[in-house]
Design a protein around this motif. Structure first.
Motif, short mmCIF file in Angstrom:
data_model
loop_
_atom_site.label_atom_id
_atom_site.label_comp_id
_atom_site.label_asym_id
_atom_site.label_seq_id
_atom_site.Cartn_x
_atom_site.Cartn_y
_atom_site.Cartn_z
N HIS A 39 0.83 -1.20 0.00
CA HIS A 39 0.00 0.00 0.00
C HIS A 39 0.88 1.26 0.00
CE1 HIS A 39 -3.37 -2.65 0.89
NE2 HIS A 39 -2.69 -3.13 1.93
N GLY A 40 0.28 2.34 -0.48
CA GLY A 40 0.96 3.63 -0.47
C GLY A 40 0.68 4.39 0.81
N PRO A 41 1.32 5.52 1.00
CA PRO A 41 2.29 6.18 0.10
C PRO A 41 3.63 5.46 0.08
CG PRO A 41 2.08 7.41 2.14
CD PRO A 41 1.06 6.32 2.21
N PHE A 42 4.35 5.63 -1.04
CA PHE A 42 5.60 4.91 -1.25
C PHE A 42 6.76 5.89 -1.14
CE2 PHE A 42 2.27 2.75 -3.65
CZ PHE A 42 2.35 1.48 -3.10
N TYR A 43 7.93 5.31 -0.81
CA TYR A 43 9.13 6.11 -0.61
C TYR A 43 10.28 5.49 -1.39
CZ TYR A 43 6.47 8.24 3.19
OH TYR A 43 5.51 8.89 3.91
N LYS A 86 13.27 9.70 -12.34
CA LYS A 86 12.65 8.60 -13.10
C LYS A 86 13.37 7.28 -12.82
CE LYS A 86 10.86 11.43 -16.86
NZ LYS A 86 10.85 11.67 -18.32
N LYS A 87 14.66 7.34 -12.60
CA LYS A 87 15.39 6.12 -12.28
C LYS A 87 14.93 5.53 -10.95
CE LYS A 87 20.08 4.32 -11.74
NZ LYS A 87 21.54 4.66 -11.74
N GLN A 88 14.70 6.36 -9.96
CA GLN A 88 14.20 5.88 -8.67
C GLN A 88 12.79 5.32 -8.79
OE1 GLN A 88 14.81 9.50 -6.44
NE2 GLN A 88 16.73 8.76 -5.56
N LEU A 89 11.95 5.93 -9.64
CA LEU A 89 10.61 5.39 -9.85
C LEU A 89 10.66 4.03 -10.53
CD1 LEU A 89 8.63 8.56 -11.03
CD2 LEU A 89 8.56 7.46 -8.79
N THR A 90 11.59 3.86 -11.45
CA THR A 90 11.75 2.55 -12.11
C THR A 90 12.19 1.49 -11.12
OG1 THR A 90 12.33 3.70 -14.16
CG2 THR A 90 12.88 1.36 -14.01
N GLU A 91 13.10 1.83 -10.22
CA GLU A 91 13.53 0.87 -9.20
C GLU A 91 12.38 0.50 -8.27
OE1 GLU A 91 16.37 -0.68 -9.09
OE2 GLU A 91 17.07 0.38 -10.88
N LEU A 92 11.55 1.47 -7.91
CA LEU A 92 10.38 1.18 -7.08
C LEU A 92 9.41 0.25 -7.81
CD1 LEU A 92 8.53 1.71 -4.61
CD2 LEU A 92 7.66 3.71 -5.82
N ASN A 93 9.18 0.48 -9.09
CA ASN A 93 8.29 -0.38 -9.86
C ASN A 93 8.84 -1.80 -9.97
OD1 ASN A 93 6.52 1.76 -10.32
ND2 ASN A 93 7.54 2.37 -12.20
N LYS A 94 10.15 -1.93 -10.07
CA LYS A 94 10.74 -3.28 -10.12
C LYS A 94 10.49 -4.04 -8.82
CE LYS A 94 14.51 -2.28 -13.38
NZ LYS A 94 15.97 -2.22 -13.56
N LEU A 95 10.67 -3.36 -7.70
CA LEU A 95 10.45 -4.02 -6.41
C LEU A 95 8.99 -4.45 -6.26
CD1 LEU A 95 12.58 -1.72 -4.06
CD2 LEU A 95 13.16 -4.00 -4.89
N ARG A 96 8.06 -3.58 -6.66
CA ARG A 96 6.65 -3.91 -6.51
C ARG A 96 6.22 -5.02 -7.47
NH1 ARG A 96 2.37 0.07 -6.65
NH2 ARG A 96 1.48 -1.23 -5.03
N ILE A 97 6.75 -5.02 -8.69
CA ILE A 97 6.36 -6.04 -9.66
C ILE A 97 6.95 -7.39 -9.27
CG2 ILE A 97 8.16 -6.13 -11.41
CD1 ILE A 97 4.48 -5.49 -12.10
N MET A 98 8.09 -7.38 -8.59
CA MET A 98 8.64 -8.63 -8.07
C MET A 98 7.77 -9.20 -6.96
SD MET A 98 12.65 -7.53 -8.15
CE MET A 98 13.26 -8.89 -7.18
#
Length: 355
Positions: A207-211, A261-273
């Motif tokens: 759940h959000g909010p995310f950091y 944008k790089k940090q957002l991509t890393e966050l998306n990778k963690l959530r998709i995993m």
């Protein structure tokens, strides 16, 4: 040395551009031409499983084909039938990836929640949320027009609104009550996975909010709430900022509102995993790798929409698409049902993946 001596010695001449003569004795065999040669060295089963490459034709080639078609029309008259090629199978499905609301982007800093280690329940949750929040056409067009006006930096009204928001944000240095994300659901550990009792299981970003930096619920609770209590009890009136104001400063530094944008991509990778994982510590299964590739593809496509002449990232995008294609082929051979579910979530057309 004459020809008969060469034939007796078992000489064999192989020419790819013309006919081929083979002789194991002194007798000359029937020549093998191009079509027969292709049938000998190709398998219909293998050729049907491989996806044909897209042939890029030049302008001269297209003009020659047009002139040839005009000559055939004059020659055959009413009996002329143009050559038709089958349409290529689209590689993506209509509507795109079903997991798009889960990804955090600069325009979507509040992505949807997920169900850890359960792809089916996550898709059901996203579908129910999309149906419940579907806006009307008139209201959506009005909201888009207002959003475009507020996002335009050249708009003087937007400049005044932005300045007012900055002043209000500086004046209100208080920690919001929903700054700490809710506690995620406990993930069941399979019996086959022997995990010691003292081992701490990874906490999913549900759940959000995310950091940034992959901070979970327990990390944010420690930084913003527990540290504030300790600071209030031990240090008093030593700094101009109160413990609540200092917690708000830390929250703003770590929030994804100020991330790249790089940090957002890393966050998306963690959530998709967390979505595609089958068990704790699962970071390398085929479904997880396909999900990570999908995040990279979406990030590169968003980048190329703004920078269309970036040839290096365009090449990198094609490499990542090929990696995902190979992993999907492997998953289709191993588990067909999981392959179909992953294709639906990633927005890939299953018919375009040939094994």
């Amino acid at each position: 040395m004459n020809i008969s001596t060469l034939l007796q010695s078992g000489y064999s001449r192989i020419a790819t551009s013309g006919p081929t003569w083979r002789s194991a004795s002194s007798s000359l065999q029937k020549p093998i031409f191009g079509q027969q040669w292709a049938q000998m060295h190709s398998s219909p089963a293998v050729s049907s499983r491989s996806q044909p490459l897209e042939i890029v034709r030049s302008r001269r080639s297209i003009q020659r084909a047009q002139r040839r078609a005009e000559r055939d029309k004059i020659r055959f008259g009413d009996k002329y039938r143009p050559k038709t090629t089958p349409a290529p199978v689209p590689s993506t499905i209509e509507g795109g990836a079903k997991l798009t609301p889960v990804f955090a982007t600069p325009s979507n800093l509040s992505p949807a929640s997920i169900v850890p280690q359960n792809l089916g329940e996550t898709l059901k949750h996203l579908a129910s949320k999309a149906v419940s929040t579907e806006p009307d056409n008139e209201s959506s067009s009005k909201s888009q027009r207002v959003a475009s006006e507020t996002q335009d930096p050249r708009n003087l009204r937007n400049m005044t609104r932005r300045d007012n928001n900055i002043v209000d944000a500086i004046a209100e240095m208080t920690l919001a009550p929903d700054a700490i994300p809710p506690k995620p659901e406990t993930v069941a550990v399979p019996e086959s996975l022997a995990v010691p009792e003292e081992t701490k299981l990874p906490e999913p970003l549900q759940h959000g909010p995310f950091y940034n930096y992959g901070l979970t619920h327990s990390d944010i609770k420690f930084l913003l709430e527990d540290t504030q209590v300790v600071h209030r009890n031990r240090v008093q009136n030593s700094l101009s900022a109160t413990p609540a104001e200092q917690s708000e400063m830390v929250r703003r530094i770590l929030s994804i509102e100020n991330s790249s944008k790089k940090q957002l991509t890393e966050l998306n990778k963690l959530r998709i995993m967390d979505v595609f994982a089958k068990k704790p510590f699962d970071t390398g299964s085929p479904a997880v790798q396909i999900g990570v590739f999908t995040v990279q593809i979406q990030a590169l496509e968003d980048h190329l929409q703004k920078h269309k002449k970036d040839k290096s990232n365009k090449r990198q995008l094609q490499l990542v698409i090929n990696k995902r294609h190979r992993m999907l082929k492997y998953l289709r051979r191993k588990n067909l049902q999981e392959f179909l579910d992953v294709c639906e979530a990633a927005g890939v057309n299953p018919e375009s993946i040939r094994v």
